[in-house]
Scaffold this active site. Structure first.
Site, short mmCIF file in Angstrom:
data_model
loop_
_atom_site.label_atom_id
_atom_site.label_comp_id
_atom_site.label_asym_id
_atom_site.label_seq_id
_atom_site.Cartn_x
_atom_site.Cartn_y
_atom_site.Cartn_z
N ASP A 1 -5.15 18.65 -15.97
CA ASP A 1 -5.48 17.30 -16.42
C ASP A 1 -5.04 17.20 -17.88
O ASP A 1 -5.64 17.82 -18.76
CB ASP A 1 -6.99 17.05 -16.26
CG ASP A 1 -7.39 15.64 -16.69
OD1 ASP A 1 -6.66 15.02 -17.49
OD2 ASP A 1 -8.44 15.15 -16.23
N LYS B 1 -6.18 5.81 -20.11
CA LYS B 1 -6.29 6.23 -21.50
C LYS B 1 -5.00 5.90 -22.27
O LYS B 1 -4.63 4.75 -22.31
CB LYS B 1 -6.68 7.71 -21.53
CG LYS B 1 -7.89 8.03 -20.61
CD LYS B 1 -9.11 7.23 -21.01
CE LYS B 1 -10.41 7.51 -20.31
NZ LYS B 1 -10.52 7.53 -18.89
N ARG C 1 0.85 -1.20 0.00
CA ARG C 1 0.00 0.00 0.00
C ARG C 1 0.88 1.26 0.00
O ARG C 1 0.49 2.32 -0.45
CB ARG C 1 -0.96 0.00 1.20
CG ARG C 1 -1.80 1.27 1.28
CD ARG C 1 -3.11 1.11 2.08
NE ARG C 1 -2.95 0.42 3.33
CZ ARG C 1 -2.46 0.97 4.44
NH1 ARG C 1 -2.06 2.23 4.45
NH2 ARG C 1 -2.35 0.27 5.56
N TYR D 1 -14.16 16.77 -17.77
CA TYR D 1 -14.69 15.40 -17.74
C TYR D 1 -15.81 15.34 -16.68
O TYR D 1 -15.66 15.89 -15.58
CB TYR D 1 -13.55 14.43 -17.40
CG TYR D 1 -14.05 13.06 -16.99
CD1 TYR D 1 -14.80 12.30 -17.87
CD2 TYR D 1 -13.79 12.55 -15.72
CE1 TYR D 1 -15.29 11.06 -17.48
CE2 TYR D 1 -14.28 11.32 -15.34
CZ TYR D 1 -15.03 10.58 -16.23
OH TYR D 1 -15.52 9.36 -15.84
N1 PLP Z 1 -9.84 12.99 -16.88
C1 PLP Z 1 -10.32 12.87 -18.13
C2 PLP Z 1 -10.05 13.97 -19.13
C3 PLP Z 1 -11.08 11.75 -18.50
O1 PLP Z 1 -11.56 11.65 -19.74
C4 PLP Z 1 -11.33 10.74 -17.52
C5 PLP Z 1 -12.13 9.55 -17.86
O2 PLP Z 1 -12.70 9.44 -18.91
C6 PLP Z 1 -10.82 10.91 -16.24
C7 PLP Z 1 -10.06 12.03 -15.96
C8 PLP Z 1 -11.06 9.89 -15.16
O3 PLP Z 1 -10.22 8.81 -15.34
P1 PLP Z 1 -10.52 7.31 -14.78
O4 PLP Z 1 -11.69 6.81 -15.58
O5 PLP Z 1 -9.25 6.58 -15.04
O6 PLP Z 1 -10.85 7.43 -13.35
#
Ligand code: PLP
Length: 422
Positions: free
Chosen positions: A194, A219, A58, A111
């Site tokens: 992000d 992704k 962990r 998102y």
């Molecule tokens: N940030 C973006 C731009 C995303 O498109 C996503 C998910 O689609 C996330 C964060 C969240 O990621 P996760 O699905 O790995 O938790």
């Protein structure tokens, strides 16, 4: 990057880092265990050349640590912390660096999961939030902060650029300047980006003045639609704080996830470049199609588009592999297109080897209010495509035939309406 952080001699000559599928690690002595914990819990400063030893998965594990070392090379960051999902990375970042009474300024759209966390979770802890759209200049952004009445508590500017799902672009350096203008003594606001849409290849937010860069590693970094993970990169001090919180939230990655992501990193650049070439071909095809109203893709921007073009040229080294477009019509036409795709899969997520398509208004961004959706261009006709590595001719053929079906359905609907009216 491919061999960084690992020596075959550590594991019987194995050329690849094995999966260290273990929950705990044996200390050579009680003194060693004590020293490892002192560092892990920040009870004392590290001595020269002293490393945090392996304790418990962990806290640390070779597959997580070596992955973190490799991932940080792409963004030239001092440190990296892996998380069990992109949302876990985002949530930990917002929880660690915001306090009750603080103000969070965030770009819109974002998102859907991030919007939910910001708008529904943070206010429960007394954190004030303010969204802002693309295209605001330094003065306008500063005025917006002043108008909140708590400009002195600005603690973070959070950006998603390009934004999911519209590819709106935000100027990171501009946000850095605005953050510095509102710095309280001893506590300059952080700029967090992000960078999921650009992956670690096409945009390096730290070089434009950001303090933290975040990824949904699910992704491009994972890239094969078979793993969920997240990452945050930045200075040793900031990432050290996040790793500390991660230890107590228990939101680290498993050894197997670490291994899968290390394997994926070796083909990251190859995959992403092929995906971007496919996305450019798709965007160009869509832009010329009579059944398509608008296409959102940085690769279609021209100097006459002004600010978005300027940001694209300054901040991005590729237009990326994500695009969205509006069909002529509304939800019915968008659904007809999605339902008639054969090769491209109807699924959320992005950045993977196979192409994916989805309907943001009713899927990834379903939780956003209708007013916000229409304000930020997440219309009923909008479809998002993540380009994979397939042959471009196959992708264009699939998209072309699905758009033909939209046309056929639309003509039938117009005919029916005309008959009813008669
Ligand atoms: N940030 C973006 C731009 C995303 O498109 C996503 C998910 O689609 C996330 C964060 C969240 O990621 P996760 O699905 O790995 O938790």
């Amino acid at each position: 990057m491919m061999s960084f952080g690992y020596k075959p001699a550590w594991s019987e000559g194995a050329i690849k880092c094995p999966v260290f599928q273990t929950s705990t690690f044996v200390f050579q002595s009680a003194e060693e265990g004590k020293a490892f914990f002192e560092l892990a819990y920040g009870l004392r400063e590290k001595q020269k050349n002293e490393k945090t030893g392996l304790i418990y998965s962990r806290i640390n594990n070779p597959d997580m640590e070596i992955l973190e070392e490799r991932l940080r090379l792409w963004d030239e960051a001092e440190a990296c912390a892996m998380f069990g999902s992109g949302m876990a990375a985002i949530a930990a970042t917002l929880m660690e660096f915001l306090q009750p009474g603080d103000l969070l300024l965030y770009s819109n759209p974002l998102y859907g999961g991030t919007v939910h966390f910001i708008e529904h979770f943070l206010p429960k802890y007394g954190i004030r939030t303010q969204g802002f759209p693309a295209g605001m200049n330094e003065e306008e952004l500063s005025n917006l902060i002043e108008k909140t009445g708590c400009a002195d508590r600005l603690a973070m500017i959070y950006l998603e650029t390009p934004a999911n799902p519209t590819n709106d672009l935000f100027d990171i350096a501009l946000c850095r300047r605005v953050a510095d203008r509102h710095a309280a003594p001893g506590r300059p606001p952080l700029v967090a980006v992000d960078n999921t849409y650009m992956g670690p290849l096409w945009q390096h937010p730290l070089q434009h003045g950001a303090d933290l860069v975040l990824y949904s590693a699910t992704k491009y970094i994972g890239g094969h639609s078979d793993v969920i993970a997240g990452a945050v990169l930045g200075s040793e001090t900031l990432i050290g704080r996040l790793k500390n919180l991660r230890t107590f939230l228990g939101s680290m990655i498993s050894p197997w996830t670490g291994w899968l992501l290390m394997r994926s990193l070796e083909t990251l650049k190859l995959r992403m470049e092929k995906q971007a070439a496919n996305a450019q071909a798709i965007a160009t095809f869509l832009a010329a199609h009579p059944k398509v109203k608008t296409v959102h893709y940085p690769g279609l921007l021209r100097p006459e588009d002004g600010e978005p073009y300027r940001i694209y040229r300054k901040q991005l080294t590729s237009p990326g592999a994500m695009l969205s477009f509006e069909t002529v019509g509304g939800e019915q036409e968008a659904f007809a297109f999605l339902n008639n795709l054969h090769l491209i899969k109807l699924a959320v997520s992005l950045g993977s080897t196979e192409s994916l398509a989805q309907h943001p208004a009713t899927m990834t961004h379903a939780g956003i209010s209708p007013e916000e959706k229409s304000k930020y261009g997440i219309t009923d006709a909008l479809v998002r495509i993540s380009a994979g590595v397939e042959h471009p001719d196959d992708l264009l053929r699939d998209i072309g035939q699905a758009l033909d079906q939209v046309a056929a359905k639309r003509i039938a609907a117009i005919g029916k309406a005309a008959k009813q009216a008669a």
